[in-house]
Design a protein around this motif. Structure first.
Motif, PDB file in Angstrom:
ATOM      1  N   TYR A   1       7.810   7.273  -2.795  1.00 46.22           N
ATOM      2  CA  TYR A   1       6.533   6.797  -2.276  1.00 46.22           C
ATOM      3  C   TYR A   1       6.859   6.000  -1.022  1.00 46.22           C
ATOM      4  O   TYR A   1       7.685   5.084  -1.060  1.00 46.22           O
ATOM      5  N   HIS A   2       6.224   6.350   0.064  1.00 44.68           N
ATOM      6  CA  HIS A   2       6.421   5.655   1.333  1.00 44.68           C
ATOM      7  C   HIS A   2       5.324   4.592   1.409  1.00 44.68           C
ATOM      8  O   HIS A   2       4.139   4.913   1.496  1.00 44.68           O
TER       9      HIS A   2
ATOM     10  N   ASP B   1      -0.181  12.720   2.270  1.00 47.90           N
ATOM     11  CA  ASP B   1      -0.742  11.376   2.301  1.00 47.90           C
ATOM     12  C   ASP B   1      -1.116  10.936   0.898  1.00 47.90           C
ATOM     13  O   ASP B   1      -1.680  11.711   0.122  1.00 47.90           O
ATOM     14  N   GLY B   2      -0.791   9.702   0.571  1.00 52.96           N
ATOM     15  CA  GLY B   2      -1.196   9.102  -0.687  1.00 52.96           C
ATOM     16  C   GLY B   2      -0.847   9.906  -1.916  1.00 52.96           C
ATOM     17  O   GLY B   2       0.078  10.720  -1.913  1.00 52.96           O
ATOM     18  N   VAL B   3      -1.612   9.669  -2.974  1.00 51.15           N
ATOM     19  CA  VAL B   3      -1.478  10.389  -4.241  1.00 51.15           C
ATOM     20  C   VAL B   3      -2.887  10.661  -4.758  1.00 51.15           C
ATOM     21  O   VAL B   3      -3.755   9.793  -4.674  1.00 51.15           O
TER      22      VAL B   3
ATOM     23  N   GLN C   1       0.839  -1.189   0.000  1.00 55.09           N
ATOM     24  CA  GLN C   1       0.000   0.000   0.000  1.00 55.09           C
ATOM     25  C   GLN C   1       0.872   1.236   0.000  1.00 55.09           C
ATOM     26  O   GLN C   1       1.863   1.318   0.734  1.00 55.09           O
ATOM     27  N   LEU C   2       0.503   2.210  -0.830  1.00 57.10           N
ATOM     28  CA  LEU C   2       1.180   3.505  -0.870  1.00 57.10           C
ATOM     29  C   LEU C   2       0.510   4.385   0.185  1.00 57.10           C
ATOM     30  O   LEU C   2      -0.682   4.671   0.086  1.00 57.10           O
TER      31      LEU C   2
ATOM     32  N   GLU D   1      -2.532   3.900 -11.813  1.00 65.36           N
ATOM     33  CA  GLU D   1      -2.102   5.035 -12.624  1.00 65.36           C
ATOM     34  C   GLU D   1      -2.843   6.281 -12.178  1.00 65.36           C
ATOM     35  O   GLU D   1      -4.020   6.211 -11.810  1.00 65.36           O
ATOM     36  N   TYR D   2      -2.136   7.405 -12.238  1.00 65.80           N
ATOM     37  CA  TYR D   2      -2.785   8.676 -11.957  1.00 65.80           C
ATOM     38  C   TYR D   2      -2.069   9.786 -12.712  1.00 65.80           C
ATOM     39  O   TYR D   2      -0.952   9.618 -13.182  1.00 65.80           O
ATOM     40  N   THR D   3      -2.757  10.911 -12.833  1.00 65.78           N
ATOM     41  CA  THR D   3      -2.196  12.085 -13.477  1.00 65.78           C
ATOM     42  C   THR D   3      -2.282  13.254 -12.513  1.00 65.78           C
ATOM     43  O   THR D   3      -3.288  13.428 -11.824  1.00 65.78           O
TER      44      THR D   3
END
Length: 136
Positions: free
Chosen positions: A106-107, A72-74, A51-52, A88-90
């Motif tokens: 990314y942690h 936190d997160g992306v 998990q990211l 995937e993300y933009t």
């Protein structure tokens, strides 16, 4: 991920691929505003679910100004990737100069053992297509 240049790094069976895009409609060079989008693909090539949790970015412009971003997160998510899964993300960024670069981490955590680990986001170049090429 075809077309624009791609940058790639693999850390602990997690592959990160970055592709950048110049945003002409959001850039105003005469006002020192330059904008890019970047698409990121995160692939779990390993055998464990991960998990990211958090991200850290370092954004540097052409004159050496550095911005550090932590969160936190992306894009508002903390994705869980089972073996073989992809997320995937933009997103995007802006600079006051026509060139620069970004890099990050990314942690993440192994979902089974709860072992934390960091995944490298490869350094990637941000280059205005109207500016002479600069190698970063």
């Amino acid at each position: 991920m075809e077309g624009a240049p791609c940058y790639e790094a693999t850390t602990e069976s997690i592959r990160v691929i970055v592709q950048t895009f110049w945003l002409d409609d959001q850039s105003m060079p005469e006002e020192h505003r330059f904008a890019w989008a970047y698409r990121i693909r995160i692939e779990n090539l390993g055998r464990e679910t991960v998990q990211l949790l958090r991200r850290t970015w370092e954004i540097m412009d052409a004159v050496g100004r550095v911005e550090h971003v932590h969160g936190d997160g992306v894009v508002g998510e903390q994705p869980v990737l089972e073996p073989g899964q992809v997320f995937e993300y933009t997103s995007g960024t802006g600079l006051q100069t026509p060139t620069g670069f970004m890099r990050g981490l990314y942690h993440m955590i192994d979902a089974r053992s709860h072992r934390p680990f960091d995944v490298q986001v490869p350094p990637f170049s941000l280059d205005c297509p109207y500016h002479p090429a600069i190698i970063h």
